[in-house]
Motif scaffolding. Sequence first.
Motif, PDB file in Angstrom:
ATOM      1  N   ILE A  21      -3.244  -5.845  -5.906  1.00 58.22           N
ATOM      2  CA  ILE A  21      -2.451  -6.960  -5.388  1.00 58.22           C
ATOM      3  C   ILE A  21      -1.055  -6.383  -5.253  1.00 58.22           C
ATOM      4  N   THR A  22      -0.713  -6.001  -4.022  1.00 56.27           N
ATOM      5  CA  THR A  22       0.377  -5.054  -3.870  1.00 56.27           C
ATOM      6  C   THR A  22       1.356  -5.418  -2.765  1.00 56.27           C
ATOM      7  N   ASN A  23       2.372  -4.619  -2.659  1.00 50.98           N
ATOM      8  CA  ASN A  23       3.484  -4.796  -1.744  1.00 50.98           C
ATOM      9  C   ASN A  23       3.000  -4.877  -0.292  1.00 50.98           C
ATOM     10  N   THR A  24       3.326  -5.948   0.385  1.00 52.46           N
ATOM     11  CA  THR A  24       2.880  -6.094   1.773  1.00 52.46           C
ATOM     12  C   THR A  24       3.497  -5.036   2.689  1.00 52.46           C
ATOM     13  N   ILE A  25       4.633  -4.492   2.313  1.00 51.50           N
ATOM     14  CA  ILE A  25       5.272  -3.451   3.123  1.00 51.50           C
ATOM     15  C   ILE A  25       4.464  -2.156   3.085  1.00 51.50           C
ATOM     16  N   THR A  26       3.799  -1.904   1.960  1.00 49.42           N
ATOM     17  CA  THR A  26       3.135  -0.606   1.762  1.00 49.42           C
ATOM     18  C   THR A  26       1.635  -0.716   1.553  1.00 49.42           C
ATOM     19  N   ILE A  27       1.052  -1.865   1.801  1.00 45.79           N
ATOM     20  CA  ILE A  27      -0.356  -2.079   1.469  1.00 45.79           C
ATOM     21  C   ILE A  27      -1.273  -1.092   2.188  1.00 45.79           C
ATOM     22  N   ASN A  28      -0.949  -0.753   3.431  1.00 47.49           N
ATOM     23  CA  ASN A  28      -1.784   0.185   4.180  1.00 47.49           C
ATOM     24  C   ASN A  28      -1.734   1.585   3.564  1.00 47.49           C
ATOM     25  N   ASP A  29      -0.531   2.023   3.166  1.00 50.06           N
ATOM     26  CA  ASP A  29      -0.399   3.332   2.523  1.00 50.06           C
ATOM     27  C   ASP A  29      -1.125   3.355   1.178  1.00 50.06           C
ATOM     28  N   CYS A  30      -1.070   2.234   0.451  1.00 51.22           N
ATOM     29  CA  CYS A  30      -1.757   2.160  -0.840  1.00 51.22           C
ATOM     30  C   CYS A  30      -3.264   2.321  -0.673  1.00 51.22           C
ATOM     31  N   ALA A  31      -3.820   1.672   0.334  1.00 53.35           N
ATOM     32  CA  ALA A  31      -5.248   1.811   0.597  1.00 53.35           C
ATOM     33  C   ALA A  31      -5.591   3.235   1.014  1.00 53.35           C
ATOM     34  N   ASN A  32      -4.757   3.810   1.875  1.00 55.97           N
ATOM     35  CA  ASN A  32      -5.050   5.148   2.397  1.00 55.97           C
ATOM     36  C   ASN A  32      -4.937   6.232   1.338  1.00 55.97           C
ATOM     37  N   ILE A  33      -4.014   6.084   0.387  1.00 57.24           N
ATOM     38  CA  ILE A  33      -3.885   7.113  -0.649  1.00 57.24           C
ATOM     39  C   ILE A  33      -5.111   7.080  -1.568  1.00 57.24           C
ATOM     40  N   LEU A  34      -5.659   5.900  -1.828  1.00 61.84           N
ATOM     41  CA  LEU A  34      -6.873   5.796  -2.638  1.00 61.84           C
ATOM     42  C   LEU A  34      -8.053   6.442  -1.927  1.00 61.84           C
ATOM     43  N   LEU A  35      -8.180   6.164  -0.635  1.00 64.67           N
ATOM     44  CA  LEU A  35      -9.261   6.768   0.133  1.00 64.67           C
ATOM     45  C   LEU A  35      -9.103   8.280   0.216  1.00 64.67           C
ATOM     46  N   GLY A 202       7.042   3.385   0.231  1.00 65.50           N
ATOM     47  CA  GLY A 202       5.708   3.474  -0.344  1.00 65.50           C
ATOM     48  C   GLY A 202       5.377   4.661  -1.201  1.00 65.50           C
ATOM     49  N   SER A 203       6.267   5.635  -1.345  1.00 61.84           N
ATOM     50  CA  SER A 203       5.897   6.802  -2.148  1.00 61.84           C
ATOM     51  C   SER A 203       5.644   6.406  -3.603  1.00 61.84           C
ATOM     52  N   GLY A 204       6.472   5.505  -4.136  1.00 61.81           N
ATOM     53  CA  GLY A 204       6.256   5.037  -5.502  1.00 61.81           C
ATOM     54  C   GLY A 204       5.004   4.194  -5.624  1.00 61.81           C
ATOM     55  N   CYS A 205       4.794   3.305  -4.653  1.00 53.69           N
ATOM     56  CA  CYS A 205       3.589   2.463  -4.660  1.00 53.69           C
ATOM     57  C   CYS A 205       2.328   3.314  -4.601  1.00 53.69           C
ATOM     58  N   MET A 206       2.368   4.367  -3.781  1.00 49.61           N
ATOM     59  CA  MET A 206       1.202   5.254  -3.677  1.00 49.61           C
ATOM     60  C   MET A 206       0.945   5.980  -4.992  1.00 49.61           C
ATOM     61  N   LEU A 207       2.010   6.401  -5.667  1.00 50.77           N
ATOM     62  CA  LEU A 207       1.834   7.056  -6.962  1.00 50.77           C
ATOM     63  C   LEU A 207       1.188   6.098  -7.966  1.00 50.77           C
ATOM     64  N   THR A 208       1.603   4.843  -7.966  1.00 51.79           N
ATOM     65  CA  THR A 208       1.013   3.851  -8.860  1.00 51.79           C
ATOM     66  C   THR A 208      -0.488   3.735  -8.621  1.00 51.79           C
TER      67      THR A 208
END
Length: 273
Positions: A21-35, A202-208
């Motif tokens: 449940i994450t930042n709407t600004i970076t949600i796409n990057d968050c999904a892509n870093i997991l993949l 999103g760099s911090g969000c992706m690290l999380t």
Amino acid sequence: MIEENVIIKNINIMEPKIHSITNTITINDCANILLAAGGHATMAADPAEAAEMTSHCDGLVLNLGAVSSLEAMLAAGREANRLGHPVVLDPVAAGATSLRKNACQRLLSELRFSAIRGNASEISTLSHLLTNSGDTAESFVDAPESEIMQEKNLETCLENARSLSRHTEALIVVSGKEDLVVHQDQYEMIRGGSALSARITGSGCMLTELICLCMAANPKDHWSAVCTAVRQMNLAAEKAARKIQAADGGTMSFRMYLIDEISRQFTGGVPGL
């Protein structure tokens, strides 16, 4: 201590699914870093389904950039706690508004967190909220130089991180020019990365997200999992910076190469290429 190659291998074996449940600004990057790192992503922010969706996953990320989804965060967090899954908090701009401070107080009082990752200002805000030690400073995504985690600010950052870890029992990651990982009295400062990470969203969000993924696949050694996530993200940033220099690129190229490098480090890149 589990070696980094084993931490990564366990992700490839388990392929954890992370509910964010994450930042709407970076949600796409968050999904892509997991993949890219070999996991799976789901983002369900409706309170009516948040807990149920969490029950189908292996880990949970709660990002304060989605502060309007607080009730969903609480529902998902309670379910993840019940299941014993790792829950990672990213307290984006925790001290910027009363709404965010109040949201942090509810999250910290009602949920158990496995890890908390933020910049030095955000971690300081949470520490002061829990210790009731006066007014909390404003904390934003972009912190002033005096509040950035770096070696010259290590003592203050370490004090705040230790206090927060003792109150929550969580591993604390303080991101900055150098990164600090803390659990109770144990700590490690991790160097590396690129200043360009601060020039993209999103760099911090992706690290999380990467932290939660590593923890979900390595439940017996969360310390090694968190340190691996930080080191691998820093290494990817260094490689991405070298690539854009060679290609005469800019910040958007850096973002793309950053995710590319994570995919190479965690999964060997795209199969068949």
